[in-house]
Write a protein that holds these residues in place. Structure first.
Motif, PDB file in Angstrom:
ATOM      1  N   PHE A   1      -3.319  22.382 -24.134  1.00 48.89           N
ATOM      2  CA  PHE A   1      -2.695  21.121 -23.740  1.00 48.89           C
ATOM      3  C   PHE A   1      -3.729  20.044 -23.462  1.00 48.89           C
ATOM      4  O   PHE A   1      -3.705  18.967 -24.062  1.00 48.89           O
ATOM      5  CB  PHE A   1      -1.809  21.321 -22.506  1.00 48.89           C
ATOM      6  CG  PHE A   1      -1.277  20.035 -21.946  1.00 48.89           C
ATOM      7  CD1 PHE A   1      -0.205  19.401 -22.554  1.00 48.89           C
ATOM      8  CD2 PHE A   1      -1.866  19.450 -20.840  1.00 48.89           C
ATOM      9  CE1 PHE A   1       0.277  18.194 -22.058  1.00 48.89           C
ATOM     10  CE2 PHE A   1      -1.386  18.243 -20.321  1.00 48.89           C
ATOM     11  CZ  PHE A   1      -0.311  17.620 -20.934  1.00 48.89           C
ATOM     12  N   SER A   2      -4.647  20.328 -22.538  1.00 49.58           N
ATOM     13  CA  SER A   2      -5.608  19.285 -22.149  1.00 49.58           C
ATOM     14  C   SER A   2      -6.564  18.952 -23.286  1.00 49.58           C
ATOM     15  O   SER A   2      -6.904  17.783 -23.506  1.00 49.58           O
ATOM     16  CB  SER A   2      -6.389  19.719 -20.900  1.00 49.58           C
ATOM     17  OG  SER A   2      -7.004  20.984 -21.091  1.00 49.58           O
ATOM     18  N   GLY A   3      -6.992  19.969 -24.050  1.00 51.44           N
ATOM     19  CA  GLY A   3      -7.866  19.709 -25.186  1.00 51.44           C
ATOM     20  C   GLY A   3      -7.181  18.870 -26.247  1.00 51.44           C
ATOM     21  O   GLY A   3      -7.779  17.955 -26.831  1.00 51.44           O
ATOM     22  N   SER A   4      -5.899  19.140 -26.487  1.00 53.53           N
ATOM     23  CA  SER A   4      -5.146  18.378 -27.488  1.00 53.53           C
ATOM     24  C   SER A   4      -4.909  16.947 -27.036  1.00 53.53           C
ATOM     25  O   SER A   4      -4.901  16.020 -27.855  1.00 53.53           O
ATOM     26  CB  SER A   4      -3.796  19.054 -27.768  1.00 53.53           C
ATOM     27  OG  SER A   4      -3.984  20.353 -28.294  1.00 53.53           O
ATOM     28  N   VAL A   5      -4.720  16.751 -25.739  1.00 59.82           N
ATOM     29  CA  VAL A   5      -4.559  15.384 -25.216  1.00 59.82           C
ATOM     30  C   VAL A   5      -5.830  14.575 -25.466  1.00 59.82           C
ATOM     31  O   VAL A   5      -5.770  13.419 -25.908  1.00 59.82           O
ATOM     32  CB  VAL A   5      -4.219  15.421 -23.711  1.00 59.82           C
ATOM     33  CG1 VAL A   5      -4.341  14.028 -23.098  1.00 59.82           C
ATOM     34  CG2 VAL A   5      -2.811  15.963 -23.497  1.00 59.82           C
ATOM     35  N   VAL A   6      -6.996  15.175 -25.212  1.00 57.19           N
ATOM     36  CA  VAL A   6      -8.260  14.472 -25.465  1.00 57.19           C
ATOM     37  C   VAL A   6      -8.420  14.185 -26.953  1.00 57.19           C
ATOM     38  O   VAL A   6      -8.826  13.085 -27.346  1.00 57.19           O
ATOM     39  CB  VAL A   6      -9.455  15.303 -24.947  1.00 57.19           C
ATOM     40  CG1 VAL A   6     -10.778  14.630 -25.313  1.00 57.19           C
ATOM     41  CG2 VAL A   6      -9.366  15.477 -23.441  1.00 57.19           C
ATOM     42  N   ALA A   7      -8.095  15.171 -27.802  1.00 54.11           N
ATOM     43  CA  ALA A   7      -8.193  14.958 -29.247  1.00 54.11           C
ATOM     44  C   ALA A   7      -7.278  13.821 -29.688  1.00 54.11           C
ATOM     45  O   ALA A   7      -7.661  12.973 -30.506  1.00 54.11           O
ATOM     46  CB  ALA A   7      -7.835  16.248 -29.990  1.00 54.11           C
ATOM     47  N   PHE A   8      -6.058  13.781 -29.137  1.00 55.50           N
ATOM     48  CA  PHE A   8      -5.133  12.688 -29.458  1.00 55.50           C
ATOM     49  C   PHE A   8      -5.718  11.341 -29.054  1.00 55.50           C
ATOM     50  O   PHE A   8      -5.678  10.375 -29.826  1.00 55.50           O
ATOM     51  CB  PHE A   8      -3.802  12.920 -28.746  1.00 55.50           C
ATOM     52  CG  PHE A   8      -2.873  11.732 -28.799  1.00 55.50           C
ATOM     53  CD1 PHE A   8      -2.090  11.511 -29.921  1.00 55.50           C
ATOM     54  CD2 PHE A   8      -2.788  10.841 -27.740  1.00 55.50           C
ATOM     55  CE1 PHE A   8      -1.238  10.412 -29.990  1.00 55.50           C
ATOM     56  CE2 PHE A   8      -1.949   9.740 -27.799  1.00 55.50           C
ATOM     57  CZ  PHE A   8      -1.166   9.532 -28.924  1.00 55.50           C
ATOM     58  N   LEU A   9      -6.263  11.264 -27.842  1.00 54.88           N
ATOM     59  CA  LEU A   9      -6.821   9.999 -27.358  1.00 54.88           C
ATOM     60  C   LEU A   9      -7.998   9.540 -28.215  1.00 54.88           C
ATOM     61  O   LEU A   9      -8.145   8.348 -28.507  1.00 54.88           O
ATOM     62  CB  LEU A   9      -7.263  10.155 -25.897  1.00 54.88           C
ATOM     63  CG  LEU A   9      -6.146  10.406 -24.882  1.00 54.88           C
ATOM     64  CD1 LEU A   9      -6.724  10.695 -23.504  1.00 54.88           C
ATOM     65  CD2 LEU A   9      -5.194   9.214 -24.817  1.00 54.88           C
ATOM     66  N   LYS A  10      -8.828  10.485 -28.643  1.00 53.98           N
ATOM     67  CA  LYS A  10      -9.966  10.137 -29.505  1.00 53.98           C
ATOM     68  C   LYS A  10      -9.487   9.667 -30.877  1.00 53.98           C
ATOM     69  O   LYS A  10      -9.959   8.653 -31.403  1.00 53.98           O
ATOM     70  CB  LYS A  10     -10.902  11.348 -29.659  1.00 53.98           C
ATOM     71  CG  LYS A  10     -11.846  11.585 -28.476  1.00 53.98           C
ATOM     72  CD  LYS A  10     -12.655  12.856 -28.694  1.00 53.98           C
ATOM     73  CE  LYS A  10     -13.746  12.981 -27.645  1.00 53.98           C
ATOM     74  NZ  LYS A  10     -14.977  12.300 -28.009  1.00 53.98           N
ATOM     75  N   LEU A  11      -8.559  10.408 -31.471  1.00 53.89           N
ATOM     76  CA  LEU A  11      -8.071  10.062 -32.805  1.00 53.89           C
ATOM     77  C   LEU A  11      -7.286   8.752 -32.796  1.00 53.89           C
ATOM     78  O   LEU A  11      -7.313   7.995 -33.770  1.00 53.89           O
ATOM     79  CB  LEU A  11      -7.194  11.189 -33.345  1.00 53.89           C
ATOM     80  CG  LEU A  11      -7.932  12.490 -33.692  1.00 53.89           C
ATOM     81  CD1 LEU A  11      -6.942  13.626 -33.882  1.00 53.89           C
ATOM     82  CD2 LEU A  11      -8.781  12.313 -34.934  1.00 53.89           C
ATOM     83  N   GLN A  12      -6.580   8.473 -31.701  1.00 57.18           N
ATOM     84  CA  GLN A  12      -5.804   7.249 -31.584  1.00 57.18           C
ATOM     85  C   GLN A  12      -6.683   6.050 -31.257  1.00 57.18           C
ATOM     86  O   GLN A  12      -6.242   4.908 -31.342  1.00 57.18           O
ATOM     87  CB  GLN A  12      -4.725   7.424 -30.498  1.00 57.18           C
ATOM     88  CG  GLN A  12      -3.712   6.303 -30.392  1.00 57.18           C
ATOM     89  CD  GLN A  12      -2.816   6.186 -31.608  1.00 57.18           C
ATOM     90  OE1 GLN A  12      -2.689   7.122 -32.394  1.00 57.18           O
ATOM     91  NE2 GLN A  12      -2.178   5.037 -31.780  1.00 57.18           N
ATOM     92  N   GLY A  13      -7.946   6.308 -30.897  1.00 58.00           N
ATOM     93  CA  GLY A  13      -8.857   5.219 -30.563  1.00 58.00           C
ATOM     94  C   GLY A  13      -8.753   4.760 -29.122  1.00 58.00           C
ATOM     95  O   GLY A  13      -9.362   3.756 -28.734  1.00 58.00           O
ATOM     96  N   LEU A  14      -7.987   5.475 -28.298  1.00 63.96           N
ATOM     97  CA  LEU A  14      -7.868   5.120 -26.881  1.00 63.96           C
ATOM     98  C   LEU A  14      -9.079   5.578 -26.087  1.00 63.96           C
ATOM     99  O   LEU A  14      -9.337   5.086 -24.992  1.00 63.96           O
ATOM    100  CB  LEU A  14      -6.588   5.738 -26.296  1.00 63.96           C
ATOM    101  CG  LEU A  14      -5.290   5.296 -26.982  1.00 63.96           C
ATOM    102  CD1 LEU A  14      -4.095   6.050 -26.404  1.00 63.96           C
ATOM    103  CD2 LEU A  14      -5.094   3.792 -26.840  1.00 63.96           C
ATOM    104  N   VAL A  15      -9.806   6.550 -26.622  1.00 66.88           N
ATOM    105  CA  VAL A  15     -11.069   7.026 -26.061  1.00 66.88           C
ATOM    106  C   VAL A  15     -12.093   7.002 -27.182  1.00 66.88           C
ATOM    107  O   VAL A  15     -11.756   7.269 -28.337  1.00 66.88           O
ATOM    108  CB  VAL A  15     -10.927   8.456 -25.478  1.00 66.88           C
ATOM    109  CG1 VAL A  15     -12.281   9.013 -25.062  1.00 66.88           C
ATOM    110  CG2 VAL A  15      -9.981   8.456 -24.300  1.00 66.88           C
TER     111      VAL A  15
END
Length: 467
Positions: free
Chosen positions: A144-158
């Protein structure tokens, strides 16, 4: 009667499992991928219907509500999602699987008697169930937490750059050892403090493992999280005593692990290093701040059309820039025009082009590019030295010669497409910005490279008009 129902359920699960295996087999090739998807959907429908009709179900209200809400959300997302956002969508779906594992484990821990995993006399959870529950909740929380970070990186939010700090590997190691220790202690003492402590630490290490991973390794991360979600689903299956979920989770987990290994091998990466916090994060962070002011050769669509029309062979190299511009249809139109002029044409796909495995293949298939014109890196690389033109459309890191020449580069050692060996390289790009890995592309400054600045779709359309 109950025995007959159980046998029918087991048979339905067996049929579903066979269809899942056929689905994976079909998805291994573009020619059979549509059939593979169909097998997967039929198998999942059978598994859901068989589960809902089991005698253990005592109330349908929440089940029907959940299916209705989830189905509506799924349909809306499927209709609205752009192909460029598919990688972050996959990461988001992985996070849901992980959270489902955590919630099921928490429910089983709070009411073990409802799951049939405890001693009726003492209320103690069986040892085997504690092991399954501990592993399931930990893998689910990390997913869960790893996928949230991956989503944020891929979305450009991080930022896609590796976020590193001193001693991160030692901290990850320490947290990992504590988690394993807590799982072991949970087998002896089913204290709520132990359960929630290992859950919280698993959420934390999921963030810490993915934050240091840079853009060049994100496709491996998506594949790896896919594997984690499978094992989390298998953990749910053991807790729920559902054979279909165990088989499905094991198939997804093992296939995701194999894919991650294949991709790491294709990138000259160590899967162990990527999992433990990225590859070359410190050098990448340092390299991103360097701006190269060397001049580049810039051309127009008319120049490109003249070069392409007079070429004997052209190799097209698609990348994420093509996906962002939704240029695959315009590119197909350009390719058809070139073939009408007698140009021998093919497509070169790098294993990690885009933001997830198979990203470029899906886009080209959407544009109905013939499968026999699409080649993987190992099959096409030797052809660049005899090609008249390499037409690079939005691919950056996977064509960067620094991967072969600069030991300080974070992508050093990663096999790349040898586009620089072509007689002429036409490079379509919006500007001179570095790629997702944050590294300047040496190919921009080569004598045989002509830069075609602009939106990839518009550039292709202008070339078609010039042709």
């Amino acid at each position: 009667m109950q025995a007959l129902e159980q046998n029918l359920t087991a048979f339905a699960y067996l049929v579903a499992a066979v269809l899942f295996i056929l689905s994976l087999r079909g998805l291994s090739s573009p020619e059979t991928s549509q059939r593979g998807n169909t097998y997967g959907m039929i198998g999942m429908a059978i598994a859901i219907i068989a589960t809902v009709l089991t005698p253990d179900v005592v109330s349908y209200e929440w089940i029907i509500a959940g299916i209705a809400i989830g189905g509506v959300i799924g349909v809306v997302i499927a209709k609205k999602i752009a192909m460029t956002a598919m990688p972050q969508l996959v990461a988001a779906f992985h996070s849901l699987v992980g959270m489902a594992a955590v919630l099921v484990a928490a429910a089983a821990f709070a009411h073990p008697e409802s799951f049939g995993i405890s001693d009726p006399a003492t209320g103690e959870i069986h040892l085997a169930s504690r092991i399954e529950m501990g592993l399931g909740v930990v893998i689910g929380a990390i997913t869960f937490s790893g996928s949230v970070v991956a989503f944020l990186k891929l979305q450009g939010l991080v930022s896609g750059r590796p976020l590193v700090f001193a001693g991160q590997h030692y901290l990850n190691l320490l947290i990992g050892l504590v988690i394993f220790g807590l799982i072991g202690y949970f087998c002896v003492d089913q204290s709520p403090h132990v359960f929630w402590a290992m859950t919280a630490l698993a959420f934390l290490i999921g963030f810490l493992l993915i934050l240091p991973i840079g853009g060049a390794d994100m496709p491996v991360v998506v594949s790896m999280l896919n594997s984690y979600s499978g094992w989390a689903a298998a953990g749910i299956g053991f807790t729920l005593q559902n054979n279909a979920l165990i088989v499905t989770g094991a198939l997804v987990g093992s296939s995701g692990a194999i894919l991650s290994y294949i991709m790491c091998k294709g990138m000259n990466r160590s899967l162990f290093n990527v999992i433990l916090g990225g590859f070359g994060g410190e050098t990448s962070a340092a390299a991103t701040g360097v701006k190269d002011d060397r001049p580049v050769k810039q051309g127009s669509a008319e120049d490109a059309a003249f070069i392409l029309k007079n070429a004997g062979s052209v190799i097209i190299v698609p990348g994420y820039g093509m996906a962002v511009a939704q240029a695959q249809h315009a590119l197909r139109e350009m390719a058809d025009a070139l073939k009408e002029n007698g140009v021998n044409l093919s497509y070169a796909i790098h294993p990690v082009a885009g933001r997830m495995p198979g990203h470029m293949n899906v886009l080209l298939a959407e544009a109905q590019v013939p499968y026999d014109e699409v080649f993987e890196l190992e099959d096409v690389n030797s052809q660049f030295q005899t090609a008249d033109v390499a037409f690079v459309i939005g691919a950056n890191d996977v064509t960067n010669p620094a991967a072969k020449t600069d030991p300080t580069s974070p992508i050093y050692g990663m096999p790349i497409l040898d586009v620089e060996k072509a007689k002429t390289v036409l490079f379509v790009k919006r500007g001179m910005a570095a790629g997702y890995a944050g590294v300047e592309n040496e190919l921009f400054f080569r004598d045989n490279t002509m830069m075609l600045f602009g939106d990839a779709k518009k550039v292709c359309e202008e070339i078609v008009r010039a042709l």
